[in-house]
Design a protein around this motif. Structure first.
Motif, PDB file in Angstrom:
ATOM      1  N   LEU A   8      10.008  24.181  19.406  1.00  0.00           N
ATOM      2  CA  LEU A   8       9.658  23.688  18.074  1.00  0.00           C
ATOM      3  C   LEU A   8       8.815  24.708  17.311  1.00  0.00           C
ATOM      4  CD1 LEU A   8       8.871  19.958  18.939  1.00  0.00           C
ATOM      5  CD2 LEU A   8      10.831  20.821  17.664  1.00  0.00           C
ATOM      6  N   GLU A   9       7.973  25.456  18.020  1.00  0.00           N
ATOM      7  CA  GLU A   9       7.177  26.486  17.349  1.00  0.00           C
ATOM      8  C   GLU A   9       8.073  27.570  16.762  1.00  0.00           C
ATOM      9  OE1 GLU A   9       4.064  26.874  16.652  1.00  0.00           O
ATOM     10  OE2 GLU A   9       3.140  25.194  17.688  1.00  0.00           O
ATOM     11  N   LEU A  10       9.235  27.828  17.381  1.00  0.00           N
ATOM     12  CA  LEU A  10      10.150  28.840  16.842  1.00  0.00           C
ATOM     13  C   LEU A  10      10.688  28.443  15.469  1.00  0.00           C
ATOM     14  CD1 LEU A  10      12.221  29.908  19.981  1.00  0.00           C
ATOM     15  CD2 LEU A  10      10.522  31.257  18.751  1.00  0.00           C
ATOM     16  N   LEU A  11      10.696  27.147  15.183  1.00  0.00           N
ATOM     17  CA  LEU A  11      11.187  26.707  13.872  1.00  0.00           C
ATOM     18  C   LEU A  11      10.295  27.209  12.738  1.00  0.00           C
ATOM     19  CD1 LEU A  11      12.266  23.015  14.566  1.00  0.00           C
ATOM     20  CD2 LEU A  11      13.728  25.014  14.271  1.00  0.00           C
ATOM     21  N   ARG A  12       9.059  27.551  13.038  1.00  0.00           N
ATOM     22  CA  ARG A  12       8.175  28.084  11.984  1.00  0.00           C
ATOM     23  C   ARG A  12       8.760  29.349  11.372  1.00  0.00           C
ATOM     24  NH1 ARG A  12       2.839  28.979  15.156  1.00  0.00           N
ATOM     25  NH2 ARG A  12       2.641  30.493  13.456  1.00  0.00           N
ATOM     26  N   ALA A  21      18.169  20.176  25.497  1.00  0.00           N
ATOM     27  CA  ALA A  21      19.343  21.041  25.356  1.00  0.00           C
ATOM     28  C   ALA A  21      19.841  21.050  23.909  1.00  0.00           C
ATOM     29  CB  ALA A  21      20.452  20.588  26.306  1.00  0.00           C
ATOM     30  N   ALA A  22      19.874  19.878  23.279  1.00  0.00           N
ATOM     31  CA  ALA A  22      20.273  19.820  21.873  1.00  0.00           C
ATOM     32  C   ALA A  22      19.259  20.540  20.992  1.00  0.00           C
ATOM     33  CB  ALA A  22      20.420  18.364  21.436  1.00  0.00           C
ATOM     34  N   LEU A  23      17.972  20.455  21.330  1.00  0.00           N
ATOM     35  CA  LEU A  23      16.951  21.167  20.565  1.00  0.00           C
ATOM     36  C   LEU A  23      17.154  22.671  20.669  1.00  0.00           C
ATOM     37  CD1 LEU A  23      14.337  21.184  18.913  1.00  0.00           C
ATOM     38  CD2 LEU A  23      13.064  21.056  21.060  1.00  0.00           C
ATOM     39  N   ALA A  24      17.504  23.160  21.860  1.00  0.00           N
ATOM     40  CA  ALA A  24      17.753  24.593  22.029  1.00  0.00           C
ATOM     41  C   ALA A  24      18.942  25.040  21.181  1.00  0.00           C
ATOM     42  CB  ALA A  24      17.981  24.915  23.495  1.00  0.00           C
ATOM     43  N   GLU A  25      19.982  24.219  21.113  1.00  0.00           N
ATOM     44  CA  GLU A  25      21.137  24.576  20.287  1.00  0.00           C
ATOM     45  C   GLU A  25      20.758  24.648  18.810  1.00  0.00           C
ATOM     46  OE1 GLU A  25      25.185  23.132  20.972  1.00  0.00           O
ATOM     47  OE2 GLU A  25      24.350  21.883  22.579  1.00  0.00           O
ATOM     48  N   TYR A  26      19.946  23.700  18.353  1.00  0.00           N
ATOM     49  CA  TYR A  26      19.565  23.705  16.943  1.00  0.00           C
ATOM     50  C   TYR A  26      18.680  24.904  16.623  1.00  0.00           C
ATOM     51  CZ  TYR A  26      17.482  22.460  12.517  1.00  0.00           C
ATOM     52  OH  TYR A  26      17.048  22.503  11.216  1.00  0.00           O
ATOM     53  N   VAL A  27      17.721  25.190  17.489  1.00  0.00           N
ATOM     54  CA  VAL A  27      16.816  26.307  17.234  1.00  0.00           C
ATOM     55  C   VAL A  27      17.580  27.622  17.209  1.00  0.00           C
ATOM     56  CG1 VAL A  27      14.884  27.611  18.196  1.00  0.00           C
ATOM     57  CG2 VAL A  27      14.787  25.127  18.144  1.00  0.00           C
ATOM     58  N   GLY A  41      20.640  28.034  16.316  1.00  0.00           N
ATOM     59  CA  GLY A  41      21.638  28.064  15.263  1.00  0.00           C
ATOM     60  C   GLY A  41      23.038  27.810  15.756  1.00  0.00           C
ATOM     61  N   ALA A  42      23.192  27.407  17.031  1.00  0.00           N
ATOM     62  CA  ALA A  42      24.516  27.095  17.557  1.00  0.00           C
ATOM     63  C   ALA A  42      25.030  25.762  17.043  1.00  0.00           C
ATOM     64  CB  ALA A  42      24.486  27.082  19.088  1.00  0.00           C
ATOM     65  N   ALA A  43      24.149  24.906  16.552  1.00  0.00           N
ATOM     66  CA  ALA A  43      24.544  23.609  15.997  1.00  0.00           C
ATOM     67  C   ALA A  43      23.505  23.211  14.966  1.00  0.00           C
ATOM     68  CB  ALA A  43      24.638  22.544  17.097  1.00  0.00           C
ATOM     69  N   ASP A  44      23.956  22.545  13.916  1.00  0.00           N
ATOM     70  CA  ASP A  44      23.023  22.032  12.924  1.00  0.00           C
ATOM     71  C   ASP A  44      22.915  20.520  13.083  1.00  0.00           C
ATOM     72  OD1 ASP A  44      25.410  21.171  11.941  1.00  0.00           O
ATOM     73  OD2 ASP A  44      25.412  22.458  10.172  1.00  0.00           O
ATOM     74  N   LEU A  45      22.125  19.897  12.223  1.00  0.00           N
ATOM     75  CA  LEU A  45      21.869  18.464  12.376  1.00  0.00           C
ATOM     76  C   LEU A  45      23.137  17.627  12.262  1.00  0.00           C
ATOM     77  CD1 LEU A  45      19.657  16.353  12.809  1.00  0.00           C
ATOM     78  CD2 LEU A  45      19.387  16.233  10.321  1.00  0.00           C
ATOM     79  N   PRO A  46      24.047  17.868  11.299  1.00  0.00           N
ATOM     80  CA  PRO A  46      25.286  17.071  11.270  1.00  0.00           C
ATOM     81  C   PRO A  46      26.124  17.212  12.543  1.00  0.00           C
ATOM     82  CG  PRO A  46      24.953  18.138   9.152  1.00  0.00           C
ATOM     83  CD  PRO A  46      23.942  18.712  10.082  1.00  0.00           C
ATOM     84  N   ASP A  47      26.181  18.437  13.114  1.00  0.00           N
ATOM     85  CA  ASP A  47      26.925  18.614  14.360  1.00  0.00           C
ATOM     86  C   ASP A  47      26.368  17.731  15.468  1.00  0.00           C
ATOM     87  OD1 ASP A  47      28.453  20.516  13.072  1.00  0.00           O
ATOM     88  OD2 ASP A  47      27.194  22.189  13.742  1.00  0.00           O
ATOM     89  N   LEU A  48      25.046  17.730  15.601  1.00  0.00           N
ATOM     90  CA  LEU A  48      24.421  16.941  16.669  1.00  0.00           C
ATOM     91  C   LEU A  48      24.568  15.450  16.415  1.00  0.00           C
ATOM     92  CD1 LEU A  48      21.160  19.060  17.119  1.00  0.00           C
ATOM     93  CD2 LEU A  48      23.215  19.105  18.540  1.00  0.00           C
ATOM     94  N   LEU A  49      24.560  15.019  15.147  1.00  0.00           N
ATOM     95  CA  LEU A  49      24.766  13.608  14.848  1.00  0.00           C
ATOM     96  C   LEU A  49      26.173  13.166  15.208  1.00  0.00           C
ATOM     97  CD1 LEU A  49      22.907  13.346  11.409  1.00  0.00           C
ATOM     98  CD2 LEU A  49      22.227  12.253  13.556  1.00  0.00           C
TER      99      LEU A  49
END
Length: 526
Positions: A402-406, A461-467, A469-477
């Motif tokens: 989550l800190e990487l999102l900064r 695992a889903a958080l790692a994909e989002y951070v 850039g392998a998946a965005d929020l719509p993909d995970l939804l």
């Protein structure tokens, strides 16, 4: 040719004239700000049950004498302690004119400071004076070193010394609800952490050596919060731009709008990120390179001097054939910077990086060169790199992810005021609070106590994909790997403020993904 210019002498030794300081009461307690009307430097005097405590003592002996002459008008009690909030001596050269140095030597008067006090020395005068001046009284070194956070009670006053870095400390007086901040040094995240500590206290008065007194609990909290977020904003955006390939001089970011606190602009100047600035030596070469022109401006000058893009590209190819891959890479980099779609320049740049990899003995640097070359290949699968980064990020603590999102936050995409999300990691049962304010992201590990606009539930695992850039929020939804409770529009606006992917430096221990490139690709062997 002689260039006429005004001689500017930097004062290093005490002048003979005294300047009576301007006295400003700090709240209803027995505390006063003694401000030099000429230089604007502040000294704090606080009266306790048995004596006075000073923070700073003046930029020279003359100012120290002026402070010593003013103190009896405020209190009949003697000075029992002096605090130096900076490692530099420039604002504490008047101590010998206020307290006898012999009493400091015996410990009768406490002089608190940082272990690195005096290492910066005195500012040299330039041009040098024609005749040497009277050196005056020597500086008084501290007899109490603040090596870490410590409480101190002297003269009936409770002091809390918070060393922020090797150059500055914050002096907190809990009984007076006052904090004196030393000038920020080159470690911004330490200042962010220190201000977070101070925000948990009930501060009503804030001032510094060059910071005017600011009173009022609400305004003090707003100022500290805005200043703290401004420092983090500059740091995070500098890291974001460097991860995106910018050089340190191109990673500079402007301060947030401080129209409500215009006096802070000059004071915030030294609060630069370690990703942007280093110590500047007083030589002509160092002064010239301290604030260089942006990289794109230098690239435009190269093209202008060479006569356009084609001569530069031809010279890059010639250097590549002449076994000078470093020179070829630098010239091709300028062309790609000005025109990212220049396929020929990208190919030359990639080939030069591969030649550098072939000539490199260090396996780690070989991988860095080849990984960088793959980013120039337009035929490479754009999703391969994010997937590889996601694979490397799996297993990292969710808080670190989550800190990487900064460093993915795009200030131009931030809309609205403050947004607060609650994040729950299912496989680790951890709770985090994500707050977006003043164009910075705050990550706190906390139980679900404060109200939030929305709650996001997902696995690590889903958080790692989002951070990655392998998946965005719509993909995970769509894949049912994340759920959103509360206001979905708040969560959508929150995640829309981030870049699609984060640039993570190549891991020297990781294998280069994919097969070796064919000859017509940038990483082709020559």
């Amino acid at each position: 040719m002689t260039i006429p210019r005004q001689r500017r002498v930097v004062r290093v030794l005490p002048p003979s004239q005294q300047h009576p300081p301007e006295v400003i009461a700090a709240g209803s307690g027995r505390a006063w700000v003694l401000r030099d009307p000429g230089g604007g430097c502040s000294c704090l005097a606080v009266e306790g049950d048995t004596g006075l405590v000073l923070v700073n003592s003046g930029v020279d002996v003359a100012q120290g004498r002026a402070i010593a002459a003013t103190l009896p008008l405020l209190s009949a009690k003697p000075v029992c302690a002096v605090v130096y909030p900076r490692s530099a001596m420039r604002h504490c050269l008047g101590t010998a004119a206020i307290v006898p140095p012999a009493e400091v030597s015996t410990g009768a008067v406490v002089v608190a400071g940082l272990p690195a006090w005096g290492t910066e020395g005195l500012t040299a005068a330039w041009p040098p004076p024609a005749e040497p001046l009277d050196p005056g009284l020597p500086p008084v070194p501290p007899n109490l070193l603040a090596r870490g956070e410590r409480g101190l009670r002297v003269g009936g006053i409770h002091l809390r010394l918070l060393p922020v870095d090797e150059q500055a400390l914050a002096v907190h007086l809990p009984e007076h609800r006052l904090v004196f901040l030393g000038e920020p040094g080159p470690e911004p995240l330490r200042w962010v952490a220190a201000v977070d500590v101070l925000l948990s206290a009930r501060i009503e008065h804030v001032l510094g050596t060059h910071l005017p007194l600011l009173s009022g609990a609400t305004r003090a909290e707003e100022m500290l919060t805005l200043w703290r977020d401004s420092v983090q904003h500059r740091h995070d955006q500098a890291v974001r731009r460097k991860l995106d390939g910018a050089r340190p001089e191109d990673a500079a970011t402007s301060l947030l709008d401080l129209a409500e606190f215009p006096a802070l602009r000059t004071w915030l100047g030294p609060a630069r990120s370690t990703c942007q600035d280093g110590p500047v030596r007083t030589t002509a070469a160092a002064a010239t390179s301290a604030r260089p022109a942006p990289r794109i401006a230098r690239a435009q000058r190269v093209l202008l001097l060479a006569g356009g893009r084609d001569p530069v590209l031809a010279e890059a190819v010639r250097r590549l054939d002449a076994a000078d891959p470093q020179g070829a890479a630098e010239l091709a980099a300028d062309l790609v910077l000005l025109d990212p779609a220049d396929a020929e320049a990208r190919k030359v740049w990639g080939a030069a990086l591969c030649d550098l990899a072939d000539a490199e003995a260090d396996p780690g640097w070989q991988r860095r060169y080849r990984t960088a070359a793959t980013t120039l290949d337009e035929t490479t699968d754009p999703t391969a790199a994010p997937r590889e980064i996601a694979r490397r990020l799996r297993g990292r603590p969710p808080g670190a992810l989550l800190e990487l999102l900064r460093y993915r936050l795009d200030p131009a995409r931030v809309t609205g005021g403050r947004t607060r999300l609650r994040c729950r990691i299912t496989d680790t049962a951890e709770h985090f609070e994500l707050e977006l304010r003043n164009k910075v992201l705050l990550v706190r590990r906390s139980p679900p106590v404060r109200p939030a606009d929305a709650t996001v539930v997902l696995g690590s695992a889903a958080l790692a994909e989002y951070v990655a850039g392998a998946a965005d929020l719509p993909d995970l939804l769509v894949r049912h790997e994340v759920t959103v409770d509360g206001r979905p529009e708040a969560a959508a606006a929150f995640f829309a403020a981030f870049d699609r992917e984060i640039r993570v430096p190549a891991d020297p221990a990781a294998e280069l993904p994919g097969p070796r490139r064919e000859r017509d690709r940038p990483c082709a062997p020559r």
